[in-house]
Scaffold this motif. Structure first.
Motif, mmCIF file in Angstrom:
data_model
loop_
_atom_site.group_PDB
_atom_site.id
_atom_site.type_symbol
_atom_site.label_atom_id
_atom_site.label_comp_id
_atom_site.label_asym_id
_atom_site.label_seq_id
_atom_site.Cartn_x
_atom_site.Cartn_y
_atom_site.Cartn_z
ATOM 1 N N PRO A 159 0.887 -1.228 0.076
ATOM 2 C CA PRO A 159 0.018 0.035 -0.049
ATOM 3 C C PRO A 159 0.831 1.307 -0.150
ATOM 4 O O PRO A 159 0.488 2.023 -0.692
ATOM 5 N N MET A 160 2.060 1.446 0.788
ATOM 6 C CA MET A 160 2.618 2.636 1.011
ATOM 7 C C MET A 160 3.248 2.824 -0.407
ATOM 8 O O MET A 160 3.545 3.940 -1.037
ATOM 9 N N PHE A 161 4.161 1.560 -0.836
ATOM 10 C CA PHE A 161 4.935 1.961 -1.973
ATOM 11 C C PHE A 161 4.042 2.200 -3.146
ATOM 12 O O PHE A 161 4.483 3.209 -4.039
ATOM 13 N N THR A 162 2.878 1.570 -3.512
ATOM 14 C CA THR A 162 1.987 2.026 -4.537
ATOM 15 C C THR A 162 1.587 3.410 -4.606
ATOM 16 O O THR A 162 1.359 4.170 -5.531
ATOM 17 N N GLY A 216 2.942 6.079 -2.966
ATOM 18 C CA GLY A 216 3.936 7.086 -3.347
ATOM 19 C C GLY A 216 4.448 6.755 -4.673
ATOM 20 O O GLY A 216 4.715 7.869 -5.342
ATOM 21 N N TRP A 217 4.285 5.733 -5.404
ATOM 22 C CA TRP A 217 4.694 5.283 -6.745
ATOM 23 C C TRP A 217 3.600 6.078 -7.620
ATOM 24 O O TRP A 217 4.130 6.549 -8.924
ATOM 25 N N GLN A 218 2.400 6.302 -7.373
ATOM 26 C CA GLN A 218 1.450 6.874 -8.370
ATOM 27 C C GLN A 218 1.509 8.555 -7.911
ATOM 28 O O GLN A 218 1.184 9.266 -8.960
ATOM 29 N N LEU A 219 1.536 8.800 -6.385
ATOM 30 C CA LEU A 219 1.226 10.165 -6.027
ATOM 31 C C LEU A 219 2.272 11.126 -6.507
ATOM 32 O O LEU A 219 2.264 12.240 -7.159
ATOM 33 N N ALA A 220 3.702 10.687 -6.541
ATOM 34 C CA ALA A 220 4.760 11.398 -6.622
ATOM 35 C C ALA A 220 4.778 12.045 -8.439
ATOM 36 O O ALA A 220 4.802 13.139 -8.419
ATOM 37 N N VAL A 269 -3.926 0.079 -10.028
ATOM 38 C CA VAL A 269 -3.194 -0.862 -9.780
ATOM 39 C C VAL A 269 -4.050 -2.178 -8.767
ATOM 40 O O VAL A 269 -4.655 -1.823 -7.914
ATOM 41 N N GLY A 270 -4.231 -3.276 -9.636
ATOM 42 C CA GLY A 270 -4.908 -4.477 -9.020
ATOM 43 C C GLY A 270 -5.110 -5.562 -9.729
ATOM 44 O O GLY A 270 -4.291 -5.844 -10.915
ATOM 45 N N SER A 271 -6.359 -6.314 -9.753
ATOM 46 C CA SER A 271 -6.539 -7.420 -10.434
ATOM 47 C C SER A 271 -6.985 -7.164 -11.877
ATOM 48 O O SER A 271 -7.690 -6.019 -12.130
ATOM 49 N N PRO A 272 -6.776 -7.928 -12.760
ATOM 50 C CA PRO A 272 -7.406 -7.967 -14.208
ATOM 51 C C PRO A 272 -8.652 -7.766 -14.104
ATOM 52 O O PRO A 272 -9.376 -7.021 -14.924
ATOM 53 N N GLU A 273 -9.528 -8.434 -13.345
ATOM 54 C CA GLU A 273 -10.878 -8.618 -13.272
ATOM 55 C C GLU A 273 -11.469 -7.043 -12.955
ATOM 56 O O GLU A 273 -12.458 -6.274 -13.795
ATOM 57 N N THR A 274 -11.022 -6.413 -11.730
ATOM 58 C CA THR A 274 -11.313 -4.922 -11.621
ATOM 59 C C THR A 274 -10.676 -4.032 -12.577
ATOM 60 O O THR A 274 -11.396 -2.880 -12.858
ATOM 61 N N GLY A 275 -9.640 -4.262 -13.254
ATOM 62 C CA GLY A 275 -9.014 -3.333 -14.194
ATOM 63 C C GLY A 275 -9.880 -3.258 -15.307
ATOM 64 O O GLY A 275 -10.236 -2.083 -15.825
ATOM 65 N N ARG A 276 -10.722 -4.261 -15.739
ATOM 66 C CA ARG A 276 -11.458 -4.252 -16.806
ATOM 67 C C ARG A 276 -12.651 -3.230 -16.441
ATOM 68 O O ARG A 276 -13.078 -2.466 -17.230
ATOM 69 N N ARG A 277 -13.129 -3.359 -15.256
ATOM 70 C CA ARG A 277 -14.074 -2.416 -14.697
ATOM 71 C C ARG A 277 -13.797 -1.063 -14.643
ATOM 72 O O ARG A 277 -14.477 -0.117 -15.041
ATOM 73 N N ILE A 278 -12.563 -0.899 -14.308
ATOM 74 C CA ILE A 278 -11.835 0.741 -14.466
ATOM 75 C C ILE A 278 -12.016 1.302 -15.563
ATOM 76 O O ILE A 278 -12.396 2.190 -16.013
ATOM 77 N N ALA A 279 -11.415 0.301 -16.633
ATOM 78 C CA ALA A 279 -11.251 0.667 -18.002
ATOM 79 C C ALA A 279 -12.617 0.884 -18.658
ATOM 80 O O ALA A 279 -12.813 2.051 -19.264
ATOM 81 N N GLU A 280 -13.664 0.063 -18.438
ATOM 82 C CA GLU A 280 -14.948 0.401 -18.547
ATOM 83 C C GLU A 280 -15.509 1.480 -18.008
ATOM 84 O O GLU A 280 -16.449 2.360 -18.891
ATOM 85 N N ALA A 281 -15.411 1.936 -16.887
ATOM 86 C CA ALA A 281 -15.831 3.195 -16.414
ATOM 87 C C ALA A 281 -15.137 4.477 -17.101
ATOM 88 O O ALA A 281 -15.807 5.423 -17.311
ATOM 89 N N GLY A 282 -13.906 4.212 -17.297
ATOM 90 C CA GLY A 282 -13.198 5.300 -17.990
ATOM 91 C C GLY A 282 -13.808 5.350 -19.491
ATOM 92 O O GLY A 282 -13.778 6.437 -19.965
ATOM 93 N N ALA A 283 -14.149 4.182 -20.190
ATOM 94 C CA ALA A 283 -14.659 4.288 -21.422
ATOM 95 C C ALA A 283 -16.019 5.076 -21.439
ATOM 96 O O ALA A 283 -16.354 5.791 -22.450
ATOM 97 N N GLN A 284 -16.628 4.674 -20.358
ATOM 98 C CA GLN A 284 -18.294 5.380 -20.270
ATOM 99 C C GLN A 284 -17.807 7.143 -20.421
ATOM 100 O O GLN A 284 -18.838 7.755 -20.964
ATOM 101 N N ARG A 285 -16.832 7.563 -19.746
ATOM 102 C CA ARG A 285 -16.721 8.946 -19.551
ATOM 103 C C ARG A 285 -15.487 9.397 -20.721
ATOM 104 O O ARG A 285 -15.347 10.431 -20.742
ATOM 105 N N LEU A 286 -14.812 8.576 -21.430
ATOM 106 C CA LEU A 286 -14.062 8.636 -22.422
ATOM 107 C C LEU A 286 -12.839 9.392 -21.873
ATOM 108 O O LEU A 286 -12.245 10.382 -22.547
ATOM 109 N N VAL A 287 -12.371 8.922 -20.669
ATOM 110 C CA VAL A 287 -11.253 9.263 -19.960
ATOM 111 C C VAL A 287 -10.009 8.063 -19.940
ATOM 112 O O VAL A 287 -10.397 6.975 -19.911
ATOM 113 N N PRO A 288 -8.841 8.295 -20.325
ATOM 114 C CA PRO A 288 -8.028 7.426 -20.464
ATOM 115 C C PRO A 288 -7.538 6.671 -19.142
ATOM 116 O O PRO A 288 -7.818 7.402 -18.228
#
Ligand code: NAD
Length: 496
Positions: free
Chosen positions: A166-169, A171-175, A240-259
């Motif tokens: 959790p901490m690594f991830t 800092g990895w994305q916030l910085a 950052v997470g599992s492929p199953e949830t990753g698909r849902r995130i990409a779909e949520a992004g696709a609904q609003r057309l954000v990358p």
């Protein structure tokens, strides 16, 4: 553990009875949604309860982030760099408390947690240096125009992270998000909520960052997580997470057309040729899978051995695995703790059982190691486990286990090694062990993976890009590529 957590939280000014687990607009705020109870992976007993942030707090965090981002971009680039250096220093003096807290909650060896805090600091320092070194370019267009390209931030980015680091991830994305000029609202895993909020508090204060530039919202995926991904002000999603949830995130992004950027799972191959240094390869192979109890996206979970190495290599590896100090995460001597949660523990056991039913052989492990204290009887411990007689069709050879389970398969020649290594829908990492450098590189260059090691495993650095292909996701984190994910080019045309 409950006592120890309460003491740490108290020292950070958080009431353990009703933890304010969100960092919003420069303040720690408690959620008012569903109660979420954390379970101690060491004993299986309840550890701490907190309440889901929910949509209203997500909204507050995003509004505060949007305002702070305008303030952030009003500073000079050099000043942003100095502030991020200050953010890194904000962790000073709190490293041990953060490491201990995460060790208690995540069930992760405290030594590994100390390593995570050090990495967070390193990431803020590294990206602080990029703040005033990002610049656009002038394009030599064949018209009368001056055309220049600026790299601009997205605005407010949404980040969602898992429980294994959790901490690594965080800092990895916030910085990089901040260094590129964005504000960020991050939702950690509901299983490891607190250290991200504390890191945000410490770096925001240490760097005198505009209040709200970092928002941390804690809660479940289908409540707080979805409120974040669906929010119209979030201009980019990093997951950052599992492929199953990753698909849902990409779909949520696709609904609003954000990358989106997706850092997902893996089933990485660790290929050992008979001309490798066997000592190095054995120690590399055990660390590749058993560090973090195998709960690592880059775990070297498929060991591919050249035929002639059997059975000597696996015997040595089994002895090395049995020598790993499995124990209480808070003990300095512990190298491997329990699995993080009950669902993970059950899943790992189910995959082992299925492998045995399909004809695999248990070389070592498969149950909790002997000699653990009595209080761990209902905890989620599993000894380092090695399965032989595994064939490429078996479920265990294809699914990410995310536990300390290594499968061993063999190959005859280079061609078969590459074919086996690439017979996966993932593409995160892989390694080759051989003293013949030309051969090792020949193989390395044929692996379909975002990271490849030669005579090494798991070396990563904030300076170097990291990411996958296939079901391991897309986009990159770390290094300049990771920074670039947080900016977009704007082309400006001026009639001259
Ligand atoms: P997960 O996918 O279950 O959860 C990850 C995060 O997504 C959590 O914060 C969760 O609350 C959130 N989430 C779940 N559903 C959501 C939804 N509908 N909307 C928004 N958010 C939602 O993953 P996990 O079990 O926490 O982590 C393990 C996985 O992470 C493994 O597959 C591992 O390989 C992967 N991982 C990848 C990397 C990498 O860099 N590639 C690094 C670490 C872990």
């Amino acid at each position: 553990a409950r006592e120890a957590i309460a003491q740490h939280l108290d020292a950070f000014g958080i009431d353990p009875a009703a933890p304010a687990s969100n960092w919003i607009a420069g303040r720690l705020i408690a959620g008012d949604g569903e109660t979420i109870t954390l379970i101690d992976p060491v004993t299986g007993a309840p550890l701490l309860s907190y309440r889901d942030a929910g949509a209203a707090l997500v909204e507050q965090a995003i509004e505060a982030a949007a305002a702070a981002q305008v303030e952030w971009m009003a500073l000079t680039a050099s000043e942003r760099g100095r502030r991020l250096q200050g953010a890194a220093r904000g962790l000073e003096g709190h490293e041990e408390a953060l490491a201990r807290l995460e060790s208690l909650i995540a069930g992760k060896p405290v030594g590994d947690c100390r390593g995570e805090v050090a990495k967070v600091r390193e990431m803020f320092e590294y990206y602080a240096g990029w703040c005033d070194k990002q610049h656009g370019e002038v394009i030599d267009v064949p018209t009368t125009h001056l055309n220049y390209v600026q790299r601009i931030p997205y605005g407010v980015v949404g980040q969602i992270t898992p429980w294994n680091a959790p901490m690594f991830t965080c800092g990895w994305q916030l910085a990089p998000a901040l260094a590129a000029g964005n504000a960020a609202v991050l939702k950690p895993s509901e299983l490891t909520p607190l250290t991200s909020a504390l890191i945000a508090m410490l770096v925001e204060r240490g760097g005198r960052l505009p209040a709200g530039l970092i928002g941390i919202v804690n809660g479940l995926g289908h409540t707080t997580g979805q409120a974040l991904t669906a929010h119209p002000r979030i201009a980019k999603l990093v997951f950052v997470g599992s492929p199953e949830t990753g698909r849902r995130i990409a779909e949520a992004g696709a609904q609003r057309l954000v990358p989106s950027v997706l850092e997902l799972g893996g089933k990485s191959a660790n290929i050992v040729f008979d001309d490798a240094s066997l000592e190095d390869a054995v120690s590399g192979a055990q660390a590749a899978i058993f560090a973090g109890a195998g709960q690592s996206c880059v775990a070297g979970s498929r060991l591919l051995l050249q035929e002639s190495l059997l059975p000597a290599f696996t015997e040595r590896l089994a002895r090395a695995a049995e020598a790993i100090a499995v124990g209480l995460p808070t003990d300095d001597a512990t190298r491997m703790g329990p699995l993080q949660n009950a669902a993970q523990y059950r899943r790992v056991h189910a995959l082992i059982d299925e492998a045995l039913a399909q004809g695999a052989t248990l070389l070592t492990g498969g149950k909790a190691p002997a000699g653990l204290p009595e209080e761990t009887a209902d905890g989620y411990f599993l000894a380092p486990t090695i399965l032989t007689d595994v064939t490429p069709e078996m479920t265990i050879a294809n699914e990410e286990v995310f536990g300390p389970v290594l499968v061993v398969m063999t190959f005859r020649d280079e061609q078969e090694a590459v074919a086996l290594a690439n017979a996966t829908r993932f593409g995160l990492a892989g390694a080759v062990w051989s003293r013949d450098t030309a051969k090792a590189l020949r193989i390395a260059h044929q692996l379909r993976a975002g990271t490849v090691w030669v005579n090494s495993y798991k070396t990563i650095n904030v300076m170097s890009p990291f990411g996958g292909l296939g079901e391991s996701g897309y986009g990159r984190s770390s290094g300049l590529d990771g920074l670039r994910e947080y900016t977009l080019p704007r082309s400006v045309w001026v009639e001259t």
